[in-house]
Design a protein around this motif. Structure first.
Motif, PDB file in Angstrom:
ATOM      1  N   SER A   1       0.824  -1.208   0.000  1.00 53.31           N
ATOM      2  CA  SER A   1       0.000   0.000   0.000  1.00 53.31           C
ATOM      3  C   SER A   1       0.862   1.263   0.000  1.00 53.31           C
ATOM      4  O   SER A   1       0.634   2.190   0.779  1.00 53.31           O
ATOM      5  CB  SER A   1      -0.948  -0.010   1.203  1.00 53.31           C
TER       6      SER A   1
ATOM      7  N   GLY B   1      -0.305   6.168  -0.282  1.00 53.14           N
ATOM      8  CA  GLY B   1      -0.944   4.875  -0.108  1.00 53.14           C
ATOM      9  C   GLY B   1      -0.934   4.084  -1.402  1.00 53.14           C
ATOM     10  O   GLY B   1      -0.264   4.435  -2.369  1.00 53.14           O
TER      11      GLY B   1
ATOM     12  N   ASN C   1      -7.399   2.161   1.536  1.00 52.99           N
ATOM     13  CA  ASN C   1      -6.280   2.873   2.164  1.00 52.99           C
ATOM     14  C   ASN C   1      -5.949   4.185   1.448  1.00 52.99           C
ATOM     15  O   ASN C   1      -5.879   5.241   2.088  1.00 52.99           O
ATOM     16  CB  ASN C   1      -5.059   1.968   2.232  1.00 52.99           C
TER      17      ASN C   1
ATOM     18  N   TRP D   1      -6.212   8.115   2.865  1.00 57.85           N
ATOM     19  CA  TRP D   1      -5.010   8.941   2.952  1.00 57.85           C
ATOM     20  C   TRP D   1      -5.017  10.127   1.995  1.00 57.85           C
ATOM     21  O   TRP D   1      -4.104  10.964   2.040  1.00 57.85           O
ATOM     22  CB  TRP D   1      -3.779   8.082   2.689  1.00 57.85           C
TER      23      TRP D   1
ATOM     24  N   ALA E   1      -6.523   2.489   7.737  1.00 57.37           N
ATOM     25  CA  ALA E   1      -5.112   2.133   7.880  1.00 57.37           C
ATOM     26  C   ALA E   1      -4.752   2.172   9.352  1.00 57.37           C
ATOM     27  O   ALA E   1      -5.467   2.782  10.156  1.00 57.37           O
ATOM     28  CB  ALA E   1      -4.209   3.077   7.081  1.00 57.37           C
TER      29      ALA E   1
END
Length: 472
Positions: free
Chosen positions: A128, A149, A178, A182, A380
């Motif tokens: 990721s 990510g 994820n 982010w 996450a």
């Protein structure tokens, strides 16, 4: 608000009504890419601007094909779009130019998309963190020193920075969720079978990954998902997919949501992640939902054992042919080699044990969803980490024993193919985004997207805290 700030649903409606043209959208897109892509490196293999402008003018002169008509679209660089190079982030395959679209790409093209390039991804989508030796790292639009990510990091960063209105992505181990968390955007992993894969090779043993949509609103997710979805007669596990885009608005009062947090302490969390997400939970309560803490519904270590066994087994099947060529093997990243060698070393009883654990977890999930309509958890276990770091090696004092252990929180949905949305939960104290997963029962895609839509109405984080706006 400028053209780059609206969502794809609004842009599509404006093009359909003639209040905006495909030519204007393409110019806004290319101008924005020129302005900010150098800072984040989200879009790669960009096509010639004059050719793209000509295609946009042709779209304006042509009958409307579908929801994506005239909209500039990139394709994640794990998938094939005819005429665009596919590198998968690996020197072992870089330079390949397919003559044919992958199935889901052909569906976007048929709906009127104008493909302008690719979005960056880690090598073979592993990990990721979007960095690879072909195109380099994708940087987080909220802090260029941090990771965006992955593996759909290029798509998420392109959306956050206003270079794209809607994007495809794929998700094996959180790759749609994820990066959404982010980058302060939305990503949706659909139920297994809703978006069919490629009708090639084995179509039974390895259903861990799926393609899905990313956008700046759940409406965008639903519209693109409707385009990507639908059975293919060549794929036995593909499923019927009723349209969702017109059904997102609903009263959410009384929906029961279970908060899984850190899975009873099994998942180490960086300082501030749980507190940030628990603050977000109050927003669901304000929507009329009931949020209740849940005890872990299944042993975390068994989930992890099953996951890394079946994942390595699947990666070995996909990357194995490159590994078998000594010249290609020399170009593979260490993590890919580790996955192949590990996946090939398992015995049949070990694979069977992993699949049995997966089956038991599915049965446990059915019982869990008998008590709640959906479950919530962080997208996450840590905040975006430094872009020059390969992966987190320690969280909350606990060593990470693999390159992907820090993403353990996404595997409950991935292991059994549950629908799960990554929704933005705003910015933390350092200005870095974090998200919340909304996960529902198998084939409960509509319920998850309805919750995401209600959340968007209540928060609209992509508009409240946009990235790289005001750049000149």
């Amino acid at each position: 608000m400028t053209l780059i700030d609206i969502d794809a649903t609004t842009l599509s409606a404006q093009i359909a009504s003639g209040t905006t043209t495909a030519e204007e959208a393409m110019r806004a897109c290319l101008d924005r890419i020129e302005e900010v892509n150098g800072q984040v490196n989200a879009i790669v293999a960009l096509r010639d601007a004059d050719d793209l402008m000509a295609e946009a003018r042709a779209a304006d002169a042509a009958p409307r094909k579908g929801w994506l008509h005239g909209i500039p679209v990139t394709v994640k660089d794990l998938a094939n779009a005819a005429g665009l190079p596919t590198s998968m982030g690996s020197p072992a395959v870089a330079g390949f130019v397919p003559r044919q679209d992958d199935l889901f790409v052909s569906r976007m093209r048929a709906a009127g998309a104008i493909f302008i390039g690719k979005t960056n991804t880690p090598e073979f989508g592993l990990g990721s963190h979007t960095v690879n030796p072909v195109h380099g790292p994708t940087r987080n639009p909220y802090d260029a020193t941090r990771s965006a990510g992955g593996s759909s990091g290029g798509a998420a960063a392109a959306l956050a920075a206003g270079m794209q209105w809607v994007c495809d992505g794929s998700d094996m181990m959180g790759s749609l969720r994820n990066p959404a968390g982010w980058n302060n955007v939305y990503g949706f992993r659909p139920s297994w079978g809703r978006v069919p894969g490629e009708p090639a090779g084995d179509v039974y043993l390895h259903p861990l990954s799926t393609s899905g949509p990313m956008g700046r609103s759940p409406s965008d997710l639903a519209h693109l998902l409707d385009i990507l979805s639908g059975p293919d007669p060549r794929l036995p596990l593909s499923t019927p997919a009723p349209a969702l885009a017109g059904s997102l608005e609903t009263d959410l009062t009384g929906r029961k949501l279970g908060w899984l947090g850190d899975w009873g302490g099994a998942w180490p969390m960086e300082d501030g992640v749980i507190a940030h997400c628990e603050t977000a939970l109050r927003g669901f309560e304000d929507m009329g939902c009931e949020v209740i803490p849940l005890d872990p519904p299944f042993p975390a270590e068994e989930l992890w054992e099953a996951w890394i066994t079946l994942r390595s087994f699947a990666v070995a099947a996909r990357v194995g042919p490159l590994y078998d060529d000594p010249a290609k093997r020399a170009l593979l990243r260490d993590d890919a080699i580790w996955e192949v060698e590990r996946g090939r070393a398992f015995t049949a009883p070990e694979i069977q044990r992993a699949s049995t654990i997966r089956s038991r977890w599915f049965q446990a999930s059915v019982a869990m969803f008998g008590k709640v309509d959906a479950v919530l958890s962080p997208t996450a276990q840590c905040w975006p980490f430094p872009v020059d770091q390969a992966h987190p090696t320690q969280i909350a004092g606990q060593q990470m024993d693999t390159y992907h252990r820090w993403m353990e929180c996404v595997i409950p949905a991935s292991l059994i193919g549950l629908p799960s949305a990554g929704v933005p939960a705003g910015l933390g104290p350092d200005g870095l985004p974090m998200g919340v997963q909304i996960t529902g029962p198998l084939h409960g895609d509509l319920g998850v997207l309805q919750l995401a839509q209600g959340w968007h109405h209540a928060t609209d984080w992509p508009s409240r805290a946009p990235a790289l706006r005001g750049t000149s």
